[in-house]
Design a protein around this motif. Structure first.
Motif, PDB file in Angstrom:
ATOM      1  N   LEU A   1       0.867  -1.178   0.000  1.00  6.19           N
ATOM      2  CA  LEU A   1       0.000   0.000   0.000  1.00  6.19           C
ATOM      3  C   LEU A   1       0.905   1.229   0.000  1.00  6.19           C
ATOM      4  O   LEU A   1       1.624   1.486   0.967  1.00  6.19           O
ATOM      5  CB  LEU A   1      -0.924   0.000   1.219  1.00  6.19           C
ATOM      6  CG  LEU A   1      -1.931  -1.157   1.300  1.00  6.19           C
ATOM      7  CD1 LEU A   1      -2.719  -1.086   2.603  1.00  6.19           C
ATOM      8  CD2 LEU A   1      -2.889  -1.130   0.109  1.00  6.19           C
TER       9      LEU A   1
ATOM     10  N   ASP B   1       2.217   5.316  -0.338  1.00  5.37           N
ATOM     11  CA  ASP B   1       1.841   6.684  -0.001  1.00  5.37           C
ATOM     12  C   ASP B   1       1.343   7.339  -1.292  1.00  5.37           C
ATOM     13  O   ASP B   1       1.766   6.935  -2.391  1.00  5.37           O
ATOM     14  CB  ASP B   1       3.057   7.475   0.505  1.00  5.37           C
ATOM     15  CG  ASP B   1       3.466   7.051   1.904  1.00  5.37           C
ATOM     16  OD1 ASP B   1       2.633   6.450   2.600  1.00  5.37           O
ATOM     17  OD2 ASP B   1       4.619   7.326   2.290  1.00  5.37           O
TER      18      ASP B   1
ATOM     19  N   ASN C   1      -2.425   3.511   0.530  1.00  4.19           N
ATOM     20  CA  ASN C   1      -2.750   3.178   1.918  1.00  4.19           C
ATOM     21  C   ASN C   1      -3.853   4.124   2.424  1.00  4.19           C
ATOM     22  O   ASN C   1      -3.592   5.325   2.567  1.00  4.19           O
ATOM     23  CB  ASN C   1      -1.505   3.310   2.776  1.00  4.19           C
ATOM     24  CG  ASN C   1      -1.701   2.789   4.182  1.00  4.19           C
ATOM     25  OD1 ASN C   1      -2.833   2.620   4.637  1.00  4.19           O
ATOM     26  ND2 ASN C   1      -0.611   2.515   4.876  1.00  4.19           N
TER      27      ASN C   1
ATOM     28  N   ARG D   1      -2.890   6.477   5.314  1.00  4.53           N
ATOM     29  CA  ARG D   1      -2.098   7.657   4.985  1.00  4.53           C
ATOM     30  C   ARG D   1      -2.952   8.744   4.391  1.00  4.53           C
ATOM     31  O   ARG D   1      -2.646   9.933   4.516  1.00  4.53           O
ATOM     32  CB  ARG D   1      -0.973   7.268   4.014  1.00  4.53           C
ATOM     33  CG  ARG D   1       0.036   6.273   4.550  1.00  4.53           C
ATOM     34  CD  ARG D   1       0.637   6.706   5.889  1.00  4.53           C
ATOM     35  NE  ARG D   1       1.381   7.947   5.760  1.00  4.53           N
ATOM     36  CZ  ARG D   1       2.700   8.002   5.568  1.00  4.53           C
ATOM     37  NH1 ARG D   1       3.404   6.900   5.468  1.00  4.53           N
ATOM     38  NH2 ARG D   1       3.313   9.153   5.490  1.00  4.53           N
TER      39      ARG D   1
END
Length: 232
Positions: free
Chosen positions: A20, A22, A226, A229
């Motif tokens: 996952l 950023d 993600n 995030r």
């Protein structure tokens, strides 16, 4: 699964399907895996932890992206009198009433991307529900396309206003720009959209709201972001 081309296969290998990313990392990957000869559109696909079959779990709205979408959108306005003149001055591509309803019904005409209507015209526009609805073109107050503020609506659409709404599988699909925008502009547009979707969370939604977030170019493989995030 359909057989993919060589360029897609090469791009696919550069992405860790289990990871996952950023947002910044994800958009870097999207740009490096966009191999087409044209300026590909970049789309966001957000799966939500809601059930679109229930009225109290609908997620729908519209947002003006800070850097636009890179596409000039053709606006059709249903209005009469002063509001029709206002629409023409504001740069609407098509303005009319019964004449446009008949053109759509009789000629299967769809040379437009967004439909705006003044509230007093919705009785007339309602006749087109069966053809506009399935195409996602039906004007709606929640997306700001049923309004007497015609000039403002047109300006926002031309500036890069996008509508987001759930499909039957509880996923939202929205274009947020072109590959040529670069990482920073795409990230800005992405964050603006996700903030709007998060704010639109229904009170009836239980459990994890953002189930998955994927970004991809027109011809490229998807890159997972993600959700934690994003919220952070």
């Amino acid at each position: 699964m359909p057989k993919r081309g060589k360029k897609y296969q090469e791009s696919f290998k550069t992405i860790d399907r289990m990871h996952l990313y950023d947002p910044n990392e994800a958009f870097n990957l999207v740009l490096t895996t966009a191999k087409a000869k044209f300026d590909e559109t970049v789309e966001v696909h957000v799966k939500l932890g809601v059930d679109s079959r229930h009225a109290d779990q609908q997620v729908r709205g519209a947002i003006v992206l800070p850097h636009g979408t890179g596409k000039t959108r053709r606006v059709l306005v249903f209005a009469k009198g002063d509001k029709a003149k206002e629409a023409e001055v504001a740069g609407a591509d098509y303005v009319g009433a019964e004449d446009l309803v008949q053109k759509i019904q009789n000629e299967n005409w769809f040379e437009f991307d967004v439909v705006v209507a003044t509230p007093d015209m919705m009785g007339l526009v309602g006749r087109l529900g069966r053809v506009l609805g399935p195409k996602g073109l039906m004007p709606n107050p929640k997306s700001g396309t049923v309004t007497f503020e015609v000039e403002r609506a047109i300006n926002e659409i031309k500036a890069g206003k996008v509508e987001y709404r759930l499909d039957k599988t509880n996923i939202i699909h929205v274009p947020i720009g072109k590959v040529s925008f670069g990482v920073d502009k795409l990230t800005d547009n992405f964050q603006t959209l996700l903030e709007a979707i998060i704010k639109a969370k229904p009170a009836a939604a239980k459990g994890q709201y953002l189930r998955s977030v994927v970004v991809a170019s027109t011809m490229g493989p998807g890159v997972k972001i993600n959700p934690v995030r994003v919220v952070g």
